[in-house]
Design an enzyme around this catalytic site. Sequence first.
Site, PDB file in Angstrom:
ATOM      1  N   HIS A 125       0.838  -1.198   0.000  1.00  0.00           N
ATOM      2  CA  HIS A 125       0.000   0.000   0.000  1.00  0.00           C
ATOM      3  C   HIS A 125       0.876   1.251   0.000  1.00  0.00           C
ATOM      4  O   HIS A 125       1.040   1.922   1.018  1.00  0.00           O
ATOM      5  CB  HIS A 125      -0.939  -0.007   1.201  1.00  0.00           C
ATOM      6  CG  HIS A 125      -2.036   0.980   1.036  1.00  0.00           C
ATOM      7  ND1 HIS A 125      -3.253   0.657   0.489  1.00  0.00           N
ATOM      8  CD2 HIS A 125      -2.084   2.302   1.287  1.00  0.00           C
ATOM      9  CE1 HIS A 125      -3.999   1.734   0.423  1.00  0.00           C
ATOM     10  NE2 HIS A 125      -3.311   2.743   0.913  1.00  0.00           N
ATOM     11  N   LYS A 191     -13.310   8.455  -1.464  1.00  0.00           N
ATOM     12  CA  LYS A 191     -13.443   8.070  -0.053  1.00  0.00           C
ATOM     13  C   LYS A 191     -12.725   9.051   0.858  1.00  0.00           C
ATOM     14  O   LYS A 191     -11.670   9.561   0.519  1.00  0.00           O
ATOM     15  CB  LYS A 191     -12.843   6.667   0.125  1.00  0.00           C
ATOM     16  CG  LYS A 191     -12.922   6.134   1.543  1.00  0.00           C
ATOM     17  CD  LYS A 191     -12.490   4.674   1.617  1.00  0.00           C
ATOM     18  CE  LYS A 191     -11.004   4.548   1.822  1.00  0.00           C
ATOM     19  NZ  LYS A 191     -10.565   3.149   1.933  1.00  0.00           N
TER      20      LYS A 191
HETATM   21  C1  R5P Z   1      -7.196   2.147   1.571  1.00  0.00           C
HETATM   22  O1  R5P Z   1      -6.870   3.095   0.948  1.00  0.00           O
HETATM   23  C2  R5P Z   1      -7.167   0.734   1.062  1.00  0.00           C
HETATM   24  O2  R5P Z   1      -7.125   0.683  -0.325  1.00  0.00           O
HETATM   25  C3  R5P Z   1      -8.338  -0.035   1.580  1.00  0.00           C
HETATM   26  O3  R5P Z   1      -9.521   0.475   0.981  1.00  0.00           O
HETATM   27  C4  R5P Z   1      -8.449   0.082   3.065  1.00  0.00           C
HETATM   28  O4  R5P Z   1      -7.229  -0.151   3.691  1.00  0.00           O
HETATM   29  C5  R5P Z   1      -9.473  -0.861   3.580  1.00  0.00           C
HETATM   30  O5  R5P Z   1      -9.546  -0.717   4.953  1.00  0.00           O
HETATM   31  P1  R5P Z   1     -10.891  -1.091   5.708  1.00  0.00           P
HETATM   32  O6  R5P Z   1     -11.271  -2.476   5.299  1.00  0.00           O
HETATM   33  O7  R5P Z   1     -10.524  -0.993   7.175  1.00  0.00           O
HETATM   34  O8  R5P Z   1     -11.903  -0.062   5.327  1.00  0.00           O
END
Ligand code: R5P
Length: 303
Positions: A125, A191
């Site tokens: 990431h 988001k």
């Molecule tokens: C964030 O930018 C990643 O791409 C994922 O969307 C994120 O880490 C997901 O985390 P969670 O399942 O806690 O929402």
Amino acid sequence: MIAMVHGFDDSSAAAHRLARELGVGCRPIALHRFPDGESLVRVQPSSGTAIVYRTLDHPNEKLVDLFLAASALRDGGARTIILVAPYLAYMRQDIAFAPGEAVSQKVIGRLIAAHFDGLITVDPHLHRTRDLCNVVPGIDALAVSAADTIATMLRADVTPDTVLIGPDSESRLWVASVAASLGLEMLVGEKRRLGDREVELAIPDIARVRGRPAILVDDLISSGATLLRCAGLLRAAGAVRIEAVATHCLAGLHDLAALTHGGIARIRSTDTVAGPTACGPIAPALAQALRQFPAAHDVRTCA
Ligand code: R5P
């Protein structure tokens, strides 16, 4: 000299899968936990390239074990030590978001670079740090993409009217690659994270999913909050069936049950992290990366 995979008990099955793909042996790394919590690590000698396999979900104890294993392999005569960590932890905190916060990515990356000669991982990431080599200064590093593995997982039963959804701008890379390979339409959400389990989300053009199946594609399912919010929006917009697929699934059973309850009919992930959703084998992609990896000279000569 010949390459060898070394695996801890908790990654043993996956380490063997990688060793089989490479045509090399796989040796266990023995781990003893003392009553006070300290670790004793014992490796088997390796004179060529030692490939240490361990995925780094629940990373805190695992990282210390890894550094001890690397040191023991070096003392035992390993020429080159490569860490294969299909899920690489601590990559999200790449800046101090508030005064006083540790930049975890920098700290963990430097520790890995101090103990290993190379690092291979899958879809780390990386947000503001674009290049994995900058995370582990001075050693070879390669980020393998799971996009082909995910496309293969979906290809068997996806219908041409399916819309792929990336929940946020960071997922665009994965969703675009999978959509291109399957010839599917895609949408990408916007988001804003408000807390560990709280996100604000909008999906521009979401009306396009009405009457169609939708598959959420992301790099990581952690708490599941992102997918849960997306699923609510897709249901309200009239998607007929909602599924999710991710490179890494860290979510526990409770959070997975909440996703099912939230309307996600099927959740799949690659097997970078073992668990009930892990069904896409990542070993072939890792083996291919290792064969091209500059630090792994003797891997190329194996079957
Ligand atoms: C964030 O930018 C990643 O791409 C994922 O969307 C994120 O880490 C997901 O985390 P969670 O399942 O806690 O929402």
